[in-house]
Design a protein around this motif. Structure first.
Motif, PDB file in Angstrom:
ATOM      1  N   ALA A 220       0.843  -1.193   0.000  1.00  0.00           N
ATOM      2  CA  ALA A 220       0.000   0.000   0.000  1.00  0.00           C
ATOM      3  C   ALA A 220       0.881   1.246   0.000  1.00  0.00           C
ATOM      4  O   ALA A 220       1.976   1.229   0.551  1.00  0.00           O
ATOM      5  N   PRO A 221       0.385   2.351  -0.595  1.00  0.00           N
ATOM      6  CA  PRO A 221       1.167   3.598  -0.557  1.00  0.00           C
ATOM      7  C   PRO A 221       1.168   4.187   0.847  1.00  0.00           C
ATOM      8  O   PRO A 221       0.429   3.744   1.733  1.00  0.00           O
ATOM      9  N   VAL A 222       1.992   5.179   1.038  1.00  0.00           N
ATOM     10  CA  VAL A 222       2.056   5.886   2.320  1.00  0.00           C
ATOM     11  C   VAL A 222       0.713   6.559   2.570  1.00  0.00           C
ATOM     12  O   VAL A 222       0.118   7.142   1.657  1.00  0.00           O
ATOM     13  N   ARG A 223       0.228   6.477   3.813  1.00  0.00           N
ATOM     14  CA  ARG A 223      -1.028   7.138   4.161  1.00  0.00           C
ATOM     15  C   ARG A 223      -0.895   8.645   3.982  1.00  0.00           C
ATOM     16  O   ARG A 223       0.182   9.218   4.215  1.00  0.00           O
ATOM     17  N   ALA A 224      -1.970   9.281   3.590  1.00  0.00           N
ATOM     18  CA  ALA A 224      -1.964  10.730   3.342  1.00  0.00           C
ATOM     19  C   ALA A 224      -1.447  11.495   4.553  1.00  0.00           C
ATOM     20  O   ALA A 224      -0.705  12.476   4.403  1.00  0.00           O
ATOM     21  N   SER A 225      -1.801  11.062   5.750  1.00  0.00           N
ATOM     22  CA  SER A 225      -1.367  11.762   6.967  1.00  0.00           C
ATOM     23  C   SER A 225       0.139  11.622   7.215  1.00  0.00           C
ATOM     24  O   SER A 225       0.702  12.380   8.002  1.00  0.00           O
ATOM     25  N   GLN A 226       0.789  10.688   6.543  1.00  0.00           N
ATOM     26  CA  GLN A 226       2.219  10.445   6.734  1.00  0.00           C
ATOM     27  C   GLN A 226       3.076  10.907   5.555  1.00  0.00           C
ATOM     28  O   GLN A 226       4.294  10.737   5.568  1.00  0.00           O
ATOM     29  N   LYS A 227       2.439  11.504   4.535  1.00  0.00           N
ATOM     30  CA  LYS A 227       3.169  11.909   3.323  1.00  0.00           C
ATOM     31  C   LYS A 227       4.301  12.889   3.633  1.00  0.00           C
ATOM     32  O   LYS A 227       5.406  12.755   3.118  1.00  0.00           O
ATOM     33  N   GLY A 228       4.040  13.891   4.455  1.00  0.00           N
ATOM     34  CA  GLY A 228       5.068  14.887   4.777  1.00  0.00           C
ATOM     35  C   GLY A 228       6.264  14.266   5.477  1.00  0.00           C
ATOM     36  O   GLY A 228       7.420  14.572   5.153  1.00  0.00           O
ATOM     37  N   THR A 229       5.997  13.373   6.417  1.00  0.00           N
ATOM     38  CA  THR A 229       7.073  12.687   7.129  1.00  0.00           C
ATOM     39  C   THR A 229       7.867  11.807   6.177  1.00  0.00           C
ATOM     40  O   THR A 229       9.101  11.817   6.187  1.00  0.00           O
ATOM     41  N   ALA A 230       7.161  11.059   5.345  1.00  0.00           N
ATOM     42  CA  ALA A 230       7.829  10.173   4.380  1.00  0.00           C
ATOM     43  C   ALA A 230       8.687  10.977   3.416  1.00  0.00           C
ATOM     44  O   ALA A 230       9.818  10.584   3.090  1.00  0.00           O
ATOM     45  N   ASP A 231       8.177  12.118   2.966  1.00  0.00           N
ATOM     46  CA  ASP A 231       8.946  12.999   2.079  1.00  0.00           C
ATOM     47  C   ASP A 231      10.246  13.421   2.758  1.00  0.00           C
ATOM     48  O   ASP A 231      11.327  13.354   2.160  1.00  0.00           O
ATOM     49  N   GLY A 232      10.157  13.845   3.994  1.00  0.00           N
ATOM     50  CA  GLY A 232      11.350  14.281   4.724  1.00  0.00           C
ATOM     51  C   GLY A 232      12.353  13.160   4.940  1.00  0.00           C
ATOM     52  O   GLY A 232      13.562  13.357   4.775  1.00  0.00           O
ATOM     53  N   VAL A 233      11.857  11.981   5.295  1.00  0.00           N
ATOM     54  CA  VAL A 233      12.751  10.840   5.522  1.00  0.00           C
ATOM     55  C   VAL A 233      13.515  10.503   4.244  1.00  0.00           C
ATOM     56  O   VAL A 233      14.739  10.338   4.262  1.00  0.00           O
ATOM     57  N   VAL A 234      12.817  10.421   3.126  1.00  0.00           N
ATOM     58  CA  VAL A 234      13.480  10.097   1.861  1.00  0.00           C
ATOM     59  C   VAL A 234      14.445  11.211   1.466  1.00  0.00           C
ATOM     60  O   VAL A 234      15.573  10.950   1.044  1.00  0.00           O
ATOM     61  N   HIS A 235      14.018  12.459   1.621  1.00  0.00           N
ATOM     62  CA  HIS A 235      14.865  13.602   1.255  1.00  0.00           C
ATOM     63  C   HIS A 235      16.165  13.604   2.060  1.00  0.00           C
ATOM     64  O   HIS A 235      17.267  13.710   1.492  1.00  0.00           O
ATOM     65  N   TYR A 236      16.054  13.483   3.382  1.00  0.00           N
ATOM     66  CA  TYR A 236      17.246  13.517   4.223  1.00  0.00           C
ATOM     67  C   TYR A 236      18.091  12.247   4.079  1.00  0.00           C
ATOM     68  O   TYR A 236      19.327  12.317   4.129  1.00  0.00           O
ATOM     69  N   ALA A 237      17.460  11.094   3.887  1.00  0.00           N
ATOM     70  CA  ALA A 237      18.222   9.860   3.668  1.00  0.00           C
ATOM     71  C   ALA A 237      19.016   9.945   2.368  1.00  0.00           C
ATOM     72  O   ALA A 237      20.186   9.532   2.312  1.00  0.00           O
ATOM     73  N   THR A 238      18.404  10.506   1.337  1.00  0.00           N
ATOM     74  CA  THR A 238      19.106  10.685   0.065  1.00  0.00           C
ATOM     75  C   THR A 238      20.276  11.643   0.237  1.00  0.00           C
ATOM     76  O   THR A 238      21.385  11.380  -0.245  1.00  0.00           O
ATOM     77  N   GLY A 239      20.056  12.751   0.931  1.00  0.00           N
ATOM     78  CA  GLY A 239      21.133  13.703   1.174  1.00  0.00           C
ATOM     79  C   GLY A 239      22.272  13.086   1.967  1.00  0.00           C
ATOM     80  O   GLY A 239      23.451  13.293   1.646  1.00  0.00           O
ATOM     81  N   ALA A 240      21.937  12.301   2.990  1.00  0.00           N
ATOM     82  CA  ALA A 240      22.970  11.645   3.798  1.00  0.00           C
ATOM     83  C   ALA A 240      23.756  10.643   2.959  1.00  0.00           C
ATOM     84  O   ALA A 240      24.990  10.567   3.062  1.00  0.00           O
ATOM     85  N   LEU A 241      23.071   9.901   2.113  1.00  0.00           N
ATOM     86  CA  LEU A 241      23.736   8.916   1.258  1.00  0.00           C
ATOM     87  C   LEU A 241      24.665   9.598   0.249  1.00  0.00           C
ATOM     88  O   LEU A 241      25.821   9.189   0.077  1.00  0.00           O
ATOM     89  N   ILE A 242      24.175  10.639  -0.395  1.00  0.00           N
ATOM     90  CA  ILE A 242      25.011  11.362  -1.365  1.00  0.00           C
ATOM     91  C   ILE A 242      26.210  12.000  -0.655  1.00  0.00           C
ATOM     92  O   ILE A 242      27.333  11.963  -1.159  1.00  0.00           O
ATOM     93  N   GLY A 243      25.979  12.548   0.531  1.00  0.00           N
ATOM     94  CA  GLY A 243      27.085  13.114   1.303  1.00  0.00           C
ATOM     95  C   GLY A 243      28.100  12.054   1.693  1.00  0.00           C
ATOM     96  O   GLY A 243      29.316  12.295   1.641  1.00  0.00           O
TER      97      GLY A 243
END
Length: 123
Positions: A59-82
């Motif tokens: 199932a996709p991420v629940r609408a109420s968790q979209k903002g959190t999921a966006d942040g987790v992926v964004h920061y995880a990607t930044g940490a990995l690239i760094g």
């Protein structure tokens, strides 16, 4: 400093720098969105979170968790690239030419312009 300690230091510094860059990117995008109308829709990070969630849970991420999921992926990607940058700079110092400008340009080109559309995470 031992080789292992040097690698650990390069990795740690890279991760912290990647997280700082992610934060700076968020701040810039917030200011930019106030100045320039942005198209509505999910971000590439939200789309990636949905893809992972669907693969793991069916199932996709629940609408109420979209903002959190966006942040987790964004920061995880930044940490990995760094982390990649930190490790690569320790082995191949030439990658730091231009203060990392060339590395950053490559990340933008390969990530934003090629991978995001190829993976159908955004236009």
């Amino acid at each position: 400093m031992t080789r292992t300690a040097a690698i650990a230091t390069d990795l740690a510094v890279g991760v912290v720098a990647g997280l700082a860059a992610s934060f700076a990117m968020n701040q810039f995008q917030s200011l930019w969105a106030k100045a320039v109308p942005m198209p509505e829709g999910a971000t590439a990070a939200e789309e990636a979170a949905d893809a992972v969630s669907e693969e793991v849970s069916g199932a996709p991420v629940r609408a109420s968790q979209k903002g959190t999921a966006d942040g987790v992926v964004h920061y995880a990607t930044g940490a990995l690239i760094g982390a990649v940058y930190g490790l690569a700079a320790g082995v191949l110092p030439a990658i730091t030419l231009g203060g990392g400008l060339f590395f950053s340009a490559a990340v933008w080109l390969l990530g934003d312009e090629l991978a995001v559309p190829a993976l159908r995470l955004g236009p």
